[in-house]
Design an enzyme around this catalytic site. Structure first.
Site, PDB file in Angstrom:
ATOM      1  N   ASP A 266       0.861  -1.176   0.000  1.00  0.00           N
ATOM      2  CA  ASP A 266       0.000   0.000   0.000  1.00  0.00           C
ATOM      3  C   ASP A 266       0.906   1.238   0.000  1.00  0.00           C
ATOM      4  OD1 ASP A 266      -2.165   1.683   0.001  1.00  0.00           O
ATOM      5  OD2 ASP A 266      -3.227   0.672   1.619  1.00  0.00           O
TER       6      ASP A 266
HETATM    7  C1  NOJ Z   1      -4.112   3.833   0.107  1.00  0.00           C
HETATM    8  C2  NOJ Z   1      -5.291   2.948   0.294  1.00  0.00           C
HETATM    9  O1  NOJ Z   1      -5.217   2.303   1.546  1.00  0.00           O
HETATM   10  C3  NOJ Z   1      -5.468   1.894  -0.781  1.00  0.00           C
HETATM   11  O2  NOJ Z   1      -6.717   1.293  -0.623  1.00  0.00           O
HETATM   12  C4  NOJ Z   1      -5.319   2.485  -2.142  1.00  0.00           C
HETATM   13  O3  NOJ Z   1      -5.504   1.484  -3.116  1.00  0.00           O
HETATM   14  C5  NOJ Z   1      -3.965   3.139  -2.273  1.00  0.00           C
HETATM   15  N1  NOJ Z   1      -3.828   4.185  -1.268  1.00  0.00           N
HETATM   16  C6  NOJ Z   1      -3.737   3.729  -3.649  1.00  0.00           C
HETATM   17  O4  NOJ Z   1      -4.550   4.819  -3.848  1.00  0.00           O
END
Ligand code: NOJ
Length: 724
Positions: A266
């Site tokens: 993430d």
């Molecule tokens: C953070 C989020 O937790 C996740 O769900 C997302 O896909 C990513 N950022 C990318 O935007």
């Protein structure tokens, strides 16, 4: 497009170690910006040079086909090997045409609808240059304070599994090289939804047995459905952040489940190992994450700056880097990017396929299918011959209907409730007043009088309440989950002024609606319905559409009941009914009791569905046999409607405490006026298995019940015995 014959192994053999590592890095599109000023600062912060940037294999956070094509062209020229980049985005509930939030999709209990919506999103997003979507999010949730409950399908592992798998299949289709398809990425592995006290990013401490029984199944279902990628969660799980959690990533994901897809961290999750207090050495961070099988690092620079050294120092073999890079190149090949680096995207195509009337129609149907009629004392549906309608409340005229994670959706594209009612009833007089605000700290009551006067003058009142759309989604946990500000007070005054009032609630989570329930004659939960919200609301209120959604996550009576979920384990003193509450000591709250206001599976209709029979074809089952369960439902009304027939199972005696009910099947059926249908489910021994105290997945001989109805209102029950 014909299957690609591009030789990725040959390409790999021509790449330097640094180039291969570049494939394992993902940066924001803004970092590749055209002007030096745009990129220098952020790159410096990451400790990355513009030379290193040339090798980077994927990007996120871009907007539209125009930007994608320009960036892809620029990048492919600069990269010595001319490798196309992967463009990834959070296409969560629509790209340009926005459909209801995933919690709403959960409420639809309709995998076919989910399929239709996901295919639409895939078509629009791929035209806009997206190759991979960070969806589905299947984090199992029990605490509505957590803002990200809106992204999941709620408190049932089976429902989450079915809906997650439906999204994977619909987005991906049979062939990723098809221009209308996207690869999917299941997230957030694991148990992000178990954040303590519902506070986003908070620590998660859950026993292995609970993880396996409730939290893991939906991720596994997506893997079984062929998901291409997986994203570990931000949270620490039993003491170790997921990205560095060997038990989770190596033992469960790789060894047990054999996941061979691409794992992506993430956003800055490896960087956050520092904040977690695990290591402030990013070389160590890279080592931990790569060792745990994380192939791509998103938005931190541990891999790009340290992986090569870790290879040179002998910590990892180059072969391991090759394997990871090959997975990324293979994905590019599957998407056909070596033949068409834009995957069919173009500015013209994007304009042509996005927000068409056909897509708007799908979005409207979805919003109708996700709506849950929580309460109705008979005021709904309103007669279409009412002359004057007052649309009151802080959300009456707002076009902020999309909800969080709405990709390229624009507020301007969303239909307000006020507009929706005018569209449906062009000859009626439609008036409106806000009454109060929706912000949590807005206690201004100065609009009450005007709203009440208007309500008194109308034949029907639509009261549009809820929470501010920015109060759900990532980083938006709420300390209270009531209607914000003074909305409850407004509702009390309005419902007293005009009995012909229906409340429409917009929210990204189940709210505490106890006060509203005590005075509103009808309540319709719309979640965040998307582009066509207002039109859907109008059709539902005036009977052109019949509500058919069911609660996917219990609505508590009071915040103190959270976490509240229907499938909780039996206790030794289970006093549950109001009559029993005062009979001695019990696992029970004084006053409110344990039951939610609206339980899982609850949802009313304008039809009158009667559950007539539940039949089993046999009353004993062996490990190799199965039982057929037939449930007959009759529509005792003149209104065509859809009903979600739900099948619950309870294991009466087992070596570990079992949930009081578990959903093991559901089917949404349509019944015409006075029509009767029988739905048949097959129950197999595997569906009766659970994790024992040593975490073996077993079934135990004994008595079971099968019931239908909704979680706290089981209408018909039969029992059977599982033999050894
Ligand atoms: C953070 C989020 O937790 C996740 O769900 C997302 O896909 C990513 N950022 C990318 O935007």
């Amino acid at each position: 497009m014909a299957k690609s014959s591009f030789d990725v192994n040959k390409l790999l053999s021509q790449m330097t170690l640094e180039e291969k590592i570049g494939q394992l890095v993902q940066f924001n599109a803004s970092l590749f910006g055209s002007s030096a000023a745009e990129i220098t600062g952020p790159l410096e912060k990451l400790g990355v040079s513009s030379e290193q940037l040339k090798n980077v294999g994927s990007t996120l956070n871009f907007k539209g086909a125009g930007e994608v094509i320009a960036l892809q062209d620029k990048h492919m020229k600069e990269d010595r090997n001319h490798i196309p980049m992967l463009f990834m985005m959070d296409v969560i509930h629509g790209y340009r045409t926005i459909y209801p939030i995933p919690l709403g999709l959960g409420a639809s209990f309709d995998p076919e609808l989910v399929k239709e919506c996901s295919e639409m999103a895939a078509k629009e997003a791929s035209a806009g240059g997206v190759h991979v979507t960070f969806t589905p999010m299947v984090d199992y949730v029990r605490d509505a304070r957590w803002g990200r409950v809106m992204e999941s399908c709620g408190e049932d592992p089976y429902l989450n599994s079915v809906m997650g798998a439906a999204q994977v299949k619909a987005f991906q289709g049979d062939d990723l090289s098809d221009d209308d398809r996207l690869a999917t990425c299941v997230k957030h592995f694991a148990a992000y939804g178990g954040a303590e006290a519902g506070r986003d990013y908070n620590t998660v401490e859950i026993s292995e047995r609970l993880l396996r029984e409730y939290y893991f199944p939906a991720y596994k279902a997506c893997i079984d459905a062929g998901v291409t990628m997986l994203m570990p969660s931000f949270n620490s799980l039993n003491g170790v952040p997921s990205i560095a959690n060997k038990w989770l990533m190596k033992k469960v994901l790789k060894e047990e489940w054999g996941f061979e897809g691409v794992v992506i961290s993430d956003y800055n999750a490896i960087g956050e190992l520092k904040k977690h207090g695990i290591t402030d050495d990013m070389k160590k961070g890279a080592e931990m994450a790569f060792d745990c099988g994380c192939d791509i690092e998103m938005m931190s620079s541990a891999y790009i700056n340290h992986l090569a050294d870790l290879v040179r120092e002998g910590r990892f073999s180059e072969k391991m880097i090759d394997n990871a890079a090959l997975k990324v190149l293979e994905l590019k090949k599957r998407l056909g990017l070596f033949e068409d680096p834009y995957h069919g995207a173009s500015v013209e195509k994007e304009a042509a396929v996005c927000l068409t009337s056909e897509h708007r129609a799908i979005s409207r149907r979805a919003a109708e299918g996700c709506a849950v009629l929580l309460k109705n004392n008979g005021v709904l549906p309103f007669s279409k011959s009412v002359k004057k309608i007052a649309v009151i409340g802080p959300l009456a005229t707002t076009n902020e209907m999309k909800g969080s994670w709405s990709c390229n959706g624009e507020n301007e594209d969303c239909i307000t409730v006020y507009q929706g009612i005018k569209n449906l009833l062009p000859n009626a007089e439609v008036v409106t007043a806000q009454g109060c605000g929706v912000e949590w700290d807005n206690f201004d009551r100065s609009g009450f009088d005007e709203a009440v006067e208007l309500a008194k003058s109308a034949d029907a009142v639509v009261l549009c309440l809820g929470e501010y759309q920015k109060y759900s989604g990532e980083g938006n946990s709420r300390i209270d989950i009531c209607l914000t500000g003074v909305q409850d007070e407004l509702a009390k005054l309005i419902t007293a002024a005009t009995p012909n009032t229906a409340a429409v609630v917009f929210s990204g989570r189940p709210l505490v609606l106890k006060a509203l329930d005590s005075h509103a004659p009808a309540i319709l939960e719309m979640w965040w319905p998307g582009s066509e919200g207002g039109n859907a609301v109008a059709r539902l209120l005036f009977g052109d559409a019949n509500p058919s959604g069911k609660v996917p996550m219990s609505f508590p009576k009071a915040l103190g009941q959270c976490p509240i979920y229907y499938n909780h384990p039996s206790t030794g003193r289970p006093k549950m009914t109001p009559e029993e509450v005062h009979q001695g000591y019990a696992s029970n709250y004084i006053g409110e009791g344990n039951l939610p206001l609206y339980p899982f599976g609850h949802g009313l209709s304008y039809s009158n569905f009667v559950y007539e029979t539940l039949e089993l074809d046999k009353t004993t089952m062996t490990k190799d046999s199965e039982i057929k369960v037939s449930i007959t439902v009759y529509n005792d009304s003149d209104v065509v409607g859809k009903e979600v027939v739900q099948l619950y199972m309870h294991d009466l005696w087992a070596s570990t405490v079992r949930p009081i009910q578990s959903l093991i099947g559901f089917e949404k059926i349509e019944l015409g006026a006075r029509e009767r249908k029988t739905v048949t489910f097959t129950v197999k021994e595997t569906m009766l298995r659970f994790y024992d105290a040593e975490c073996n997945f077993i079934s135990e001989a004994g008595e079971f019940t099968l019931s239908t109805g909704c979680a706290d209102n089981l209408l018909l029950t039969k029992s059977f015995t599982l033999e050894n």
